[in-house]
Design a protein around this motif. Structure first.
Motif, PDB file in Angstrom:
ATOM      1  N   UNK A   1       0.844  -1.357   0.174  1.00 61.31           N
ATOM      2  CA  UNK A   1       0.075  -0.086  -0.010  1.00 61.31           C
ATOM      3  C   UNK A   1       0.760   1.217   0.041  1.00 61.31           C
ATOM      4  N   UNK A   2       0.681   2.124  -0.821  1.00 59.27           N
ATOM      5  CA  UNK A   2       1.254   3.299  -0.923  1.00 59.27           C
ATOM      6  C   UNK A   2       0.742   4.451  -0.052  1.00 59.27           C
ATOM      7  N   UNK A   3       1.030   4.419   1.396  1.00 64.03           N
ATOM      8  CA  UNK A   3       0.499   5.563   2.198  1.00 64.03           C
ATOM      9  C   UNK A   3       1.046   6.877   2.117  1.00 64.03           C
ATOM     10  N   UNK A   4       1.814   7.048   1.084  1.00 67.14           N
ATOM     11  CA  UNK A   4       2.223   8.414   0.987  1.00 67.14           C
ATOM     12  C   UNK A   4       1.412   9.394  -0.096  1.00 67.14           C
ATOM     13  N   UNK A   5       0.229   8.457  -0.513  1.00 68.85           N
ATOM     14  CA  UNK A   5      -0.714   9.013  -1.427  1.00 68.85           C
ATOM     15  C   UNK A   5      -1.734   9.363  -0.571  1.00 68.85           C
ATOM     16  N   UNK A   6      -2.260  10.753  -0.560  1.00 67.49           N
ATOM     17  CA  UNK A   6      -3.425  11.114   0.144  1.00 67.49           C
ATOM     18  C   UNK A   6      -4.700  10.833  -0.583  1.00 67.49           C
ATOM     19  N   UNK A   7      -5.646  10.479   0.268  1.00 73.08           N
ATOM     20  CA  UNK A   7      -6.855  10.278  -0.457  1.00 73.08           C
ATOM     21  C   UNK A   7      -7.398   8.687  -0.240  1.00 73.08           C
ATOM     22  N   UNK A   8      -8.582   8.293  -0.591  1.00 73.20           N
ATOM     23  CA  UNK A   8      -8.892   6.928  -0.555  1.00 73.20           C
ATOM     24  C   UNK A   8      -7.946   5.924  -0.688  1.00 73.20           C
ATOM     25  N   UNK A   9      -8.399   4.797   0.015  1.00 73.97           N
ATOM     26  CA  UNK A   9      -7.530   3.520   0.050  1.00 73.97           C
ATOM     27  C   UNK A   9      -7.395   3.021  -1.356  1.00 73.97           C
ATOM     28  N   UNK A  10      -8.296   2.971  -2.217  1.00 73.30           N
ATOM     29  CA  UNK A  10      -8.260   2.585  -3.523  1.00 73.30           C
ATOM     30  C   UNK A  10      -7.325   3.309  -4.251  1.00 73.30           C
ATOM     31  N   UNK A  11      -6.954   4.680  -4.134  1.00 78.17           N
ATOM     32  CA  UNK A  11      -6.032   5.428  -4.748  1.00 78.17           C
ATOM     33  C   UNK A  11      -4.415   4.820  -4.189  1.00 78.17           C
ATOM     34  N   UNK A  12      -4.369   4.708  -2.856  1.00 74.90           N
ATOM     35  CA  UNK A  12      -3.329   3.821  -2.206  1.00 74.90           C
ATOM     36  C   UNK A  12      -2.983   2.780  -3.037  1.00 74.90           C
ATOM     37  N   UNK A  13      -4.207   1.892  -3.177  1.00 73.34           N
ATOM     38  CA  UNK A  13      -3.664   0.522  -3.774  1.00 73.34           C
ATOM     39  C   UNK A  13      -3.294   0.512  -5.273  1.00 73.34           C
ATOM     40  N   UNK A  14      -4.000   1.578  -5.892  1.00 72.14           N
ATOM     41  CA  UNK A  14      -3.691   1.738  -7.587  1.00 72.14           C
ATOM     42  C   UNK A  14      -2.143   2.442  -7.644  1.00 72.14           C
ATOM     43  N   UNK A  15      -1.805   3.052  -6.440  1.00 75.35           N
ATOM     44  CA  UNK A  15      -0.554   3.700  -6.722  1.00 75.35           C
ATOM     45  C   UNK A  15       0.458   2.626  -6.476  1.00 75.35           C
ATOM     46  N   UNK A  16       0.341   1.751  -5.573  1.00 79.00           N
ATOM     47  CA  UNK A  16       1.069   0.653  -5.024  1.00 79.00           C
ATOM     48  C   UNK A  16       1.337  -0.336  -6.372  1.00 79.00           C
ATOM     49  N   UNK A  17       0.217  -0.599  -6.828  1.00 76.20           N
ATOM     50  CA  UNK A  17       0.298  -1.641  -8.264  1.00 76.20           C
ATOM     51  C   UNK A  17       1.014  -0.621  -9.321  1.00 76.20           C
TER      52      UNK A  17
ATOM     53  N   UNK B   1     -13.554  -4.733  -2.641  1.00 78.01           N
ATOM     54  CA  UNK B   1     -14.169  -3.810  -3.373  1.00 78.01           C
ATOM     55  C   UNK B   1     -12.976  -2.584  -3.505  1.00 78.01           C
ATOM     56  N   UNK B   2     -12.202  -2.420  -2.694  1.00 69.31           N
ATOM     57  CA  UNK B   2     -11.286  -1.350  -2.610  1.00 69.31           C
ATOM     58  C   UNK B   2     -10.128  -1.837  -3.846  1.00 69.31           C
ATOM     59  N   UNK B   3      -9.802  -3.184  -3.902  1.00 71.55           N
ATOM     60  CA  UNK B   3      -8.944  -3.519  -4.923  1.00 71.55           C
ATOM     61  C   UNK B   3      -9.461  -3.443  -6.276  1.00 71.55           C
ATOM     62  N   UNK B   4     -10.879  -3.729  -6.359  1.00 71.21           N
ATOM     63  CA  UNK B   4     -11.766  -3.880  -7.647  1.00 71.21           C
ATOM     64  C   UNK B   4     -11.714  -2.405  -8.130  1.00 71.21           C
ATOM     65  N   UNK B   5     -11.899  -1.337  -7.097  1.00 70.70           N
ATOM     66  CA  UNK B   5     -11.771  -0.093  -7.636  1.00 70.70           C
ATOM     67  C   UNK B   5     -10.386   0.470  -7.961  1.00 70.70           C
ATOM     68  N   UNK B   6      -9.369  -0.030  -7.232  1.00 67.04           N
ATOM     69  CA  UNK B   6      -8.138   0.386  -7.760  1.00 67.04           C
ATOM     70  C   UNK B   6      -7.790  -0.330  -9.381  1.00 67.04           C
ATOM     71  N   UNK B   7      -8.333  -1.516  -9.456  1.00 70.33           N
ATOM     72  CA  UNK B   7      -7.995  -2.160 -10.848  1.00 70.33           C
ATOM     73  C   UNK B   7      -8.967  -1.403 -11.851  1.00 70.33           C
TER      74      UNK B   7
END
Length: 115
Positions: free
Chosen positions: A3-19, A49-55
């Motif tokens: 998880x990219x915890x340096x990204x501000x905002x919702x968890x799905x954006x952090x997951x997307x940034x990590x991927x 659902x957070x992962x799905x939204x990031x995808x």
């Protein structure tokens, strides 16, 4: 991947940034299949659902592609365009074909007036 915890905002954006970082760093190669959603959710410590939204976010960016019934893959150079761009290109091609066909077929309204 993490998880990219340096990204501000919702968890799905952090997951997307990590991927995204895993792709940029070579941890995920073009054409490689991503782990299944539940495994990614466990890896990132988030809900499915957070992962799905990031995808979905990464698919709209053209970084991932989905093969229904098969899985989600890192886009390759051949298929890295966004789905929206591909749809636009298809619509433009169809529009040109219709315009060409309309030129070949006489207008039926003009034909009936001539009779």
């Amino acid at each position: 991947m993490k998880l990219d915890d340096q990204v501000a905002g919702p968890a799905y954006l952090q997951v997307a940034s990590g991927i995204r970082k895993a792709i940029a760093g070579g941890e995920l190669e073009p054409g490689e299949k991503l782990p299944a959603g539940p495994k990614l959710a466990t890896t990132f410590g988030v809900a499915l659902m957070t992962v799905r939204r990031a995808i979905e976010t990464l698919q709209s960016e053209g970084l991932l592609r989905s093969a229904p019934g098969v899985g989600v893959f890192v886009a390759t150079a051949e298929n890295n365009g966004s789905e929206l761009a591909n749809l636009r290109a298809d619509v433009d091609a169809l529009r040109k074909r219709v315009e060409h066909l309309e030129q070949l077929v006489p207008d039926s309204s003009q034909q009936s007036q001539a009779e």
